[in-house]
Design a protein around this motif. Structure first.
Motif, PDB file in Angstrom:
ATOM      1  N   UNK A 135       0.720  -1.147  -0.048  1.00  0.00           N
ATOM      2  CA  UNK A 135      -0.070  -0.071   0.195  1.00  0.00           C
ATOM      3  C   UNK A 135       1.056   1.183  -0.122  1.00  0.00           C
ATOM      4  N   UNK A 136       0.394   2.307  -0.792  1.00  0.00           N
ATOM      5  CA  UNK A 136       1.194   3.424  -0.732  1.00  0.00           C
ATOM      6  C   UNK A 136       2.426   3.655  -1.604  1.00  0.00           C
ATOM      7  N   UNK A 137       3.256   4.336  -1.489  1.00  0.00           N
ATOM      8  CA  UNK A 137       4.453   4.680  -2.215  1.00  0.00           C
ATOM      9  C   UNK A 137       5.428   3.134  -2.124  1.00  0.00           C
ATOM     10  N   UNK A 138       6.123   3.149  -3.284  1.00  0.00           N
ATOM     11  CA  UNK A 138       6.832   1.787  -3.665  1.00  0.00           C
ATOM     12  C   UNK A 138       8.154   1.747  -2.896  1.00  0.00           C
ATOM     13  N   UNK A 139       8.646   2.904  -2.196  1.00  0.00           N
ATOM     14  CA  UNK A 139       9.828   2.950  -1.523  1.00  0.00           C
ATOM     15  C   UNK A 139       9.957   1.807  -0.465  1.00  0.00           C
ATOM     16  N   UNK A 140       8.925   1.479   0.416  1.00  0.00           N
ATOM     17  CA  UNK A 140       8.769   0.450   1.107  1.00  0.00           C
ATOM     18  C   UNK A 140       9.200  -0.777   0.681  1.00  0.00           C
ATOM     19  N   UNK A 141       8.914  -1.100  -0.713  1.00  0.00           N
ATOM     20  CA  UNK A 141       9.077  -2.359  -1.136  1.00  0.00           C
ATOM     21  C   UNK A 141      10.845  -2.471  -1.324  1.00  0.00           C
ATOM     22  N   UNK A 142      11.478  -1.654  -2.027  1.00  0.00           N
ATOM     23  CA  UNK A 142      12.840  -1.700  -2.314  1.00  0.00           C
ATOM     24  C   UNK A 142      13.370  -1.531  -1.085  1.00  0.00           C
ATOM     25  N   UNK A 143      13.059  -0.949   0.235  1.00  0.00           N
ATOM     26  CA  UNK A 143      13.680  -0.729   1.328  1.00  0.00           C
ATOM     27  C   UNK A 143      13.448  -1.908   2.226  1.00  0.00           C
ATOM     28  N   UNK A 144      12.791  -2.583   1.751  1.00  0.00           N
ATOM     29  CA  UNK A 144      12.180  -4.007   2.714  1.00  0.00           C
ATOM     30  C   UNK A 144      11.664  -3.536   4.096  1.00  0.00           C
ATOM     31  N   UNK A 145      11.044  -2.241   4.091  1.00  0.00           N
ATOM     32  CA  UNK A 145      10.484  -1.837   5.469  1.00  0.00           C
ATOM     33  C   UNK A 145       9.215  -2.590   5.791  1.00  0.00           C
ATOM     34  N   UNK A 146       8.428  -3.057   4.568  1.00  0.00           N
ATOM     35  CA  UNK A 146       7.139  -3.787   4.702  1.00  0.00           C
ATOM     36  C   UNK A 146       7.374  -4.971   3.888  1.00  0.00           C
ATOM     37  N   UNK A 147       6.908  -6.158   4.392  1.00  0.00           N
ATOM     38  CA  UNK A 147       6.888  -7.225   3.656  1.00  0.00           C
ATOM     39  C   UNK A 147       5.749  -7.281   2.715  1.00  0.00           C
ATOM     40  N   UNK A 148       5.920  -7.279   1.249  1.00  0.00           N
ATOM     41  CA  UNK A 148       4.918  -6.988   0.335  1.00  0.00           C
ATOM     42  C   UNK A 148       4.126  -8.298   0.201  1.00  0.00           C
ATOM     43  N   UNK A 149       3.170  -8.066  -0.640  1.00  0.00           N
ATOM     44  CA  UNK A 149       2.202  -9.110  -1.323  1.00  0.00           C
ATOM     45  C   UNK A 149       3.104  -9.730  -2.415  1.00  0.00           C
ATOM     46  N   UNK A 150       3.051 -10.869  -2.748  1.00  0.00           N
ATOM     47  CA  UNK A 150       3.820 -11.595  -3.648  1.00  0.00           C
ATOM     48  C   UNK A 150       3.049 -12.348  -4.547  1.00  0.00           C
ATOM     49  N   UNK A 151       2.897 -12.078  -5.993  1.00  0.00           N
ATOM     50  CA  UNK A 151       2.235 -12.869  -6.848  1.00  0.00           C
ATOM     51  C   UNK A 151       3.045 -13.360  -7.760  1.00  0.00           C
TER      52      UNK A 151
END
Length: 847
Positions: A318-334
């Motif tokens: 959710x929100x901006x993608x910076x948290x995906x590349x930073x690893x701050x939040x575990x993302x959904x994976x498809x």
């Protein structure tokens, strides 16, 4: 008068020390040769596109290669008394040309300081960097939604550096930055970045930025690096700053912040350690309208950990993608299939309790995700399908797997933010599990020298002179490597050799032509037959009968994006000074030091001339050494030994026995002499001239009396090296060999000439020797009654076994010229040797 006295007072040179010095030059040359070939092979391997490397790699390898080849030239001149003074000059000239090529900095195109995104395409990457050029390409040719924006060009960066006098100041300051003192390096980094932030922008550049900013919708922008070479040539992508949701009115300030991020301590360390200059990597900057994202993420058009699985990987938060590349939040994976319809193979929904969002007053803030959305997928099924379609479209357009940043805006539209090449763990190819056909493979072993698969009809290649007879599309099968195959490498399909290594001359050339090559395939010349259709799988070291279409279809795809990278093109240009081999034939009158045009030429020339220099030592001078000892043996050999170190179990004795010999090639030669079928004619005479009978007795009269025609035989040895000289009757023979665990060093050289019979019979024996040597794997030639042969790069065991056969052969052909009354007799002798009738029963009356 002084010179006259010096001549008479001069102390006689110690011949053992002289020969020891020659041998050391020889060994050092071989060591440098192996190092040089390994470096060239490694650089050639990088051209396959299967490896990542940077400019620092080129600096290091070029320097190491120059050092090793220069060392070879110096050692050869030490070995030969400076016979080739031009070689060091040629080495230096090539090294300077290579360094000039490395020092070249790509020119910065003359463009406006600002270019709108609508005007960008990937050919403008030298002006605006790949990141912004690709985004413009996507907008122009693929029609996907991208943010509005513009690029500040490399020309603007150059103008800023020059107008503010920062170029020289930064260069001088960074030249003083110590690599090993990280604290000082950090201090230098902070100082340099402060200088960039404080420097005023040129008025015309600031004006251009403000005008472009005024054309953007809204007041908030994302400002990010788009350095020229980022994501392609250099490996520190992602180290530069990205500013999200910042005030467009302060764009000049934001621009300088991105430029300053080029001078982080890590980047400075990388430049200095790898030899980069500050002029490289000009910093273009992208300015894009901010997308307040409902969801964002990254997708890979191919699973980088399993590129054969046929999957697309999509991550989302959710929100901006910076948290995906930073690893701050575990993302959904498809995990989505690349097949039509793109069914979702796997769906892992994470608990996403935090998100990064745009603040209304600017910049970003972390927010709590509403409880009802924490475990809700960030993407709908329709959005997953749309992203999968976009990933494949981007991969097709850019001709390679892509790493894509995306966002879903507040209106639910998918927006592409970036697309760059994706580096996968292996070349994109068909499944690599071992192919099991209905017909079993013909060969199942060998060493992969150049990967890939190819099919063609077998052509047995025996002599260098036959290279023109190799037909197009052939699978060349040979006993040993031949650099002369370069003449047909543009048309042959594959190469198989029974010996060889991934670093020999032929393999380096084959790698340049990308010809699948297998070496160390023992017995290949006997298993494979001329004209037989085969498929060679070099990756699995297997050779199959017939045409195996499944193997031929799974060839790796070329990473075109990598091949276009400046560092890749620079490697290709550097290798033109290193890898091509022009000196193919040592017997050619053009095989001269002055004709060396590449480092490969110099290594080939030095290796050949060093072998020749060791093959013809000054035996008469060597005999004067006080360290010469005599071999006590029941063989008819009047043999003297000079041990240069490690060849004898004992030293300093006037006489040694065969058990005292620990020299590998000499022991193998003696084993051949002692073969039970060898019938030495007579015993050693009291005056030690019994060895004469080996050469003076005829095969048609075994009772003939011994003659006083012999001389001394001489062996110069170390633990691994032998130079055996025999002066026997009317004959002169030489065997020179080195045998070790390093196959690239191993060789046997053989020479034989002379005899008591007339020239016709001596030439008949020469032809017989030529055929036997060819069958043993030597590259041999005969000129009149002179026979010369050389065998190189066999394993320790194979070279020892062949050396034993050489000793056996010397005994086999003793005075055989007197027996060779006709070609038919010579043929009988050849057949006898091949059938292991070493006692030549076929020529004795009782036989």
């Amino acid at each position: 008068m002084f010179r006259f006295l010096r001549r008479f007072l001069k102390v006689e040179e110690d011949e053992q020390a002289r020969l020891q010095d020659r041998f050391q030059h020889f060994r050092h040359l071989l060591e440098a040769n192996n190092q040089a070939l390994e470096i060239m092979a490694d650089m050639e391997e990088k051209l396959s596109g299967d490896f990542l490397f940077d400019t620092g790699y080129l600096y290091n390898q070029s320097r190491n290669l120059g050092e090793q080849v220069s060392r070879m030239a110096a050692e050869l001149n030490g070995l030969t008394g400076n016979q080739y003074p031009e070689l060091p000059r040629i080495c230096q000239k090539l090294l300077e040309e290579m360094q000039q090529e490395l020092a070249k900095v790509p020119g910065i195109p003359e463009t406006p300081y600002v270019l709108p995104l609508a005007a960008l395409h990937r050919d403008l990457a030298p002006a605006v960097g790949s990141k912004m050029a690709n985004l413009g390409e996507i907008r122009r040719h693929l029609g996907f939604t991208v943010p509005e924006g513009f690029a500040t060009t490399a020309a603007a960066y150059k103008h800023f550096m020059e107008a503010s006098d920062l170029s020289q100041v930064l260069k001088d300051r960074l030249a003083q930055a110590p690599l090993k003192d990280l604290e000082s390096l950090e201090a230098a980094s902070r100082e340099v970045q402060a200088l960039v932030r404080q420097a005023p922008l040129p008025p015309d550049l600031e004006d251009a930025l403000q005008k472009a900013a005024g054309m953007l919708p809204g007041s908030w922008v994302a400002v990010r690096s788009s350095a020229v070479g980022e994501d392609t040539d250099f490996s520190f992508a992602g180290q530069f700053a990205t500013l999200l949701n910042v005030d467009v009115a302060r764009l000049p300030e934001h621009y300088k912040e991105i430029v300053a991020s080029k001078f982080t301590a890590r980047a400075i360390f990388y430049w200095k350690y790898q030899g980069f200059s500050i002029e490289e990597l000009p910093m273009a900057v992208g300015c894009l309208a901010m997308i307040p994202s409902r969801a964002s993420g990254v997708m890979f058009s191919t699973d980088p950990h399993d590129p054969e699985a046929g999957n697309i990987m999509i991550t989302a938060v959710w929100g901006l993608g910076k948290y995906v590349v930073d690893g701050r939040v575990s993302p959904d994976i498809f995990v989505v299939s690349r097949d039509n319809g793109h069914p979702v193979k796997e769906r892992r929904v994470a608990a996403k309790s935090k998100a990064l969002a745009c603040r209304p007053e600017g910049e970003t803030v972390e927010i709590d995700v509403p409880p009802d959305r924490v475990q809700t997928p960030a993407l709908t099924d329709a959005q997953v399908q749309a992203l999968a379609e976009a990933a494949l479209a981007l991969e097709k357009h850019f001709k390679g797997p892509q790493d894509v940043e995306w966002a879903v805006d507040e209106a639910g539209r998918i927006v592409i933010l970036q697309s760059r090449p994706l580096r996968v763990s292996a070349p994109l190819a068909a499944p690599r599990e071992r192919y099991e056909p209905s017909a079993p493979p013909l060969l199942t072993y060998g060493i992969r020298a150049v990967g890939g698969a190819a099919a063609g009809r077998v052509h047995l290649f025996s002599h260098d002179q036959e290279v023109a007879n190799i037909p197009p599309g052939a699978v060349v099968v040979a006993r040993q490597p031949s650099a002369r195959l370069v003449l047909v490498m543009d048309r042959i399909s594959a190469i198989i050799t029974e010996v060889g290594s991934p670093t020999d001359h032929m393999t380096i050339l084959a790698r340049e032509f990308r010809i699948p090559t297998l070496v160390e395939v023992g017995g290949a010349t006997k298993v494979l037959h001329p004209g037989q259709l085969v498929t060679v799988d070099a990756d699995e070291a297997r050779v199959y009968p017939g045409l195996v279409a499944e193997l031929l279809r799974r060839q790796p795809k070329t990473d075109e994006e990598l091949h276009r990278a400046p560092v890749f093109q620079k490697l290709k240009r550097i290798l033109k000074l290193a890898a091509p081999l022009n000196l193919l034939d040592p017997e050619s009158p053009d095989f001269m030091a002055g004709n060396c045009r590449t480092f490969h030429d110099i290594t080939r020339f030095c290796h050949e001339k060093a072998m020749d220099a060791m093959f013809f030592p000054d035996i008469d001078r060597a005999l004067k050494s006080d360290a010469v000892t005599r071999l006590k043996t029941d063989l008819p050999l009047n043999l003297f030994i000079l041990d240069l170190g490690g060849g004898l179990r004992v030293s300093g004795k006037p006489q040694v026995e065969e058990e005292d010999v620990i020299c590998r090639p000499f022991r193998a030669l003696l084993r051949g002499f002692h073969h039970p079928q060898v019938r030495w004619a007579g015993m050693v005479a009291p005056d030690l001239k019994g060895f004469i009978s080996v050469w003076a007795n005829t095969m048609y009269d075994l009772g003939k009396a011994e003659r006083g025609l012999g001389g001394k035989s001489f062996a110069i040895i170390t633990h691994n090296y032998l130079n055996f000289n025999s002066r026997l009757g009317y004959h002169f023979g030489l065997v020179d060999a080195y045998i070790s665990e390093e196959r690239n060093d191993n060789y046997i050289s053989f020479q034989f000439k002379g005899g008591a019979a007339n020239i016709t019979r001596r030439e008949r024996r020469a032809k017989m020797l030529l055929e036997i040597l060819d069958d043993l794997g030597f590259k041999a030639q005969a000129k009149g009654d002179l026979v010369q042969g050389r065998l190189v790069k066999y394993s320790l065991m194979e070279t020892e076994e062949t050396m034993e056969l050489v000793g056996l052969l010397i005994a086999f052909v003793r005075q055989l010229d007197l027996a060779l009354a006709s070609d038919a007799v010579a043929e009988r002798c050849i057949r006898a040797f091949k059938k292991e009738d070493y006692g030549l029963a076929c020529l004795r009356p009782e036989g």
